[in-house]
Scaffold this active site. Structure first.
Site, PDB file in Angstrom:
ATOM      1  N   LYS A   8       0.493  -7.001   9.025  1.00  0.00           N
ATOM      2  CA  LYS A   8       0.144  -5.687   9.581  1.00  0.00           C
ATOM      3  C   LYS A   8      -0.116  -5.871  11.069  1.00  0.00           C
ATOM      4  CE  LYS A   8      -0.403  -1.326   8.560  1.00  0.00           C
ATOM      5  NZ  LYS A   8       0.671  -0.534   7.977  1.00  0.00           N
ATOM      6  N   SER A  10       4.420   2.331   5.963  1.00  0.00           N
ATOM      7  CA  SER A  10       2.967   2.469   5.872  1.00  0.00           C
ATOM      8  C   SER A  10       2.623   3.823   5.247  1.00  0.00           C
ATOM      9  CB  SER A  10       2.333   2.290   7.243  1.00  0.00           C
ATOM     10  OG  SER A  10       0.986   1.878   7.110  1.00  0.00           O
TER      11      SER A  10
END
Length: 593
Positions: free
Chosen positions: A191, A385
């Protein structure tokens, strides 16, 4: 005092512009547009000129006044208009003006499918380039050119589409120098949206993931271009990577077909189109109204960062590329309750955003499915996401090979500015009542031990919730999802192999999938729901925004095209996401420049 007076003056200027000047502009513009649209503009033999140099959005803007702000086409708008043009006897061909840099790869994939479908009707296409230069995903631009079947390049122009490069800026040393601390947490190591604040170089995971999706996009573009030009992939790779080349050298290596000026190329296509053929702008072509009968499939769009609320404010002439959770959820609920709607195609092009906003939209998708309406997601440039969160429990997911998706993860935190501001004589002091966590997001200092533990637990809860939603939607074991998650971005082609999407294709492939799931035979009517607002709705939102001086100044500056004000408002939108503490958002590299 001087700054205060300037701010007050800006407020009054903005108010004057909005209350007196802008309405006049809008009325005159709308009257002019109505008059223009009432005229027949398609000659008996027309070649449509599609100029892709002004940029592309994925979907048509929600704001009806966005036309006054300039800008280019939408991918879906071009695809739908080409479908109409291929059946229109007046349209004899399409002439494409190519950008000199890169394009969003999935947009190029979607347009390529539309170009091939148009050519299958027997009508010719041609692409003209004034040069291809190493900027963004330029090999995707070349792939799109190859799909037209006839590629021209201007004499003296350069063919420099030799690969693909992305540059990232890291701010860690700058922050250290000026006393700024980035106090963020990530779930998990891939991430990397906040890595530029935390590090001064790529982490191994960041580099691994970036090389992976870049390599996938690059291979897809060259293999596809080779197939369309009927050449061996290895020959195209060798020719591309052996460059840069002049236009003549590119032609000699069969990368393009002809060298000539724009006028020469368009004249050649007009000659193919027949006697008295005329070149008309793609925007000036008005397709005949659809007379399709049959059952109805709802089309609902979601483009941009996902945020809670119902929109409003911002650039009054912009496309408002924000996914407002209230609006999108309502559109899905409305489609679920509409007895004429048999299935839903949910077009998603979003890098993510608020987890709570994403969950609100996902709940609407779940409700539609419980109501017996199959939901098929059609992924655009991004569906990563939060964009994947809202897609994860659809009945079927259709993505382009180069869509950027996945990024199942979360990050959150804050910037600690106490030390930095103190160096300039600014002291930040906080007063709070209640629990210790009330002041967790103050900027004076980092999280204390208790706040850190609470915040870390919140991050874990969001991440685990995301993983379990994906496991439920994709019918995968939770442990397998954990392996695929970790915040890693995948291309559509990779996601298909991993089971995160069901098939590769574009918007009309998603329509076909919706037909199959709903048991519909034959033609269908596509009903756009939650689409562009009416002028009256847009005006209400425009004049209902806060009167804070920054917004008024920015609105006034937009009338004059001031890019600094646009940058301020863009940063405000990003700040609104950060204020929520947790963000399910993927990095969204600009591949179209």
């Amino acid at each position: 005092m001087k700054q205060f007076l300037l701010t007050i003056a800006g407020v009054f200027v903005g108010l004057f512009l909005f209350l007196f000047i802008v309405p006049v502009i809008l009325v005159v513009g709308l009257v002019g547009a109505a008059a223009k649209n009432s005229e027949p503009v398609t000659p008996a033999a027309a070649v449509l000129e599609l100029d892709l140099r002004t940029g592309l959005t994925d979907q048509d803007p929600q704001n009806p006044f966005a036309v006054f702000g300039g800008g280019g086409h939408s991918v879906i708008g071009v695809v739908e208009k080409l479908r109409a043009a291929e059946k229109d006897s007046k349209v004899k061909g399409v002439f494409v003006r190519l950008p000199e840099g890169g394009m969003a790869p999935a947009a190029a994939d979607e347009l390529r499918q539309a170009f091939i479908h148009f050519r299958a009707s027997g009508k010719p296409m041609m692409a003209h380039s004034q040069g291809l230069y190493p900027s963004g995903a330029v090999t995707s631009t070349y792939m799109l050119a190859a799909s037209t079947g006839d590629v021209w390049m201007q004499p003296g122009a350069a063919f420099q589409a030799t690969g693909m490069a992305v540059e990232d800026m890291f701010f860690k040393r700058l922050f250290d120098k000026y006393g700024v601390k980035a106090d963020f947490e990530q779930r998990k190591e891939y991430k990397n949206a906040v890595n530029p604040y935390l590090h001064d170089d790529y982490t191994p995971a960041h580099k691994e993931a970036q090389l992976s999706w870049m390599g996938s996009i690059y291979r897809t573009s060259l293999v596809t271009a080779a197939a369309d030009r009927k050449l061996a992939p290895e020959a195209v790779v060798a020719a591309i990577e052996g460059g840069p080349w002049s236009a003549t050298q590119a032609r000699d290596r069969k990368l393009i077909d002809n060298v000539g000026q724009v006028k020469e190329a368009s004249d050649a296509l007009l000659a193919k189109a027949g006697k008295n053929a005329k070149l008309i702008d793609f925007d000036d072509y008005t397709a005949s109204p659809s007379t399709k009968s049959g059952q109805t499939i709802a089309v609902i769009g979601a483009e941009g960062a996902i945020m809670t609320g119902a929109g409003g404010g911002g650039n009054p002439f912009g496309g408002d590329e924000t996914v407002w959770s209230d609006e999108v959820a309502k559109a899905i609920y409305d489609a679920a309750e509409d007895k004429t709607v048999k299935a839903i195609v949910f077009r998603v092009s979003s890098p993510g955003g608020s987890d709570t906003a994403s969950e609100q939209i996902l709940a609407a998708v779940q409700a539609a499915r419980k109501a017996g309406k199959p939901v098929v997601v059609s992924m655009g440039t991004y569906a990563a996401s939060g964009g994947y969160w809202i897609s994860s429990q659809a009945d079927s997911i259709v993505a382009q090979p180069t869509t950027l998706t996945g990024s199942i993860g979360v990050y959150g935190g804050k910037f600690v500015l106490g030390d930095a501001l103190g160096r300039f004589g600014v002291d930040v002091r906080e007063t709070s009542v209640g629990g210790d966590y009330a002041g967790a997001f103050g900027t004076e200092q980092g999280f204390n031990q208790g706040q850190k533990a609470a915040f870390s637990g919140w991050m874990d809860t969001i991440y685990e919730g995301f993983v379990h939603r994906v496991a439920t939607g994709r019918k995968m074991p939770v442990e397998k999802v954990r392996e695929l998650a970790k915040g890693r971005v995948w291309t559509g082609a990779q996601a298909r192999q991993l089971g995160l999407v069901d098939r590769l294709g574009g918007f009309y492939d998603a329509v076909d999938e919706a037909k199959r799931l709903a048991g519909i035979k034959g033609e269908v009517k596509l009903k756009v729901m939650g689409g562009p607002k009416s002028p009256f709705e847009a005006l209400e939102k425009m004049f209902g925004v806060s009167s804070a001086s920054i917004k008024t100044l920015a609105a006034a500056a937009w009338v004059f095209g001031d890019p600094r004000a646009e940058a301020i408002m863009d940063e405000m939108a990003q700040s609104r996401l950060r204020e929520r503490g947790a963000t399910v958002m993927a990095p969204s590299p600009r591949l179209d420049r």
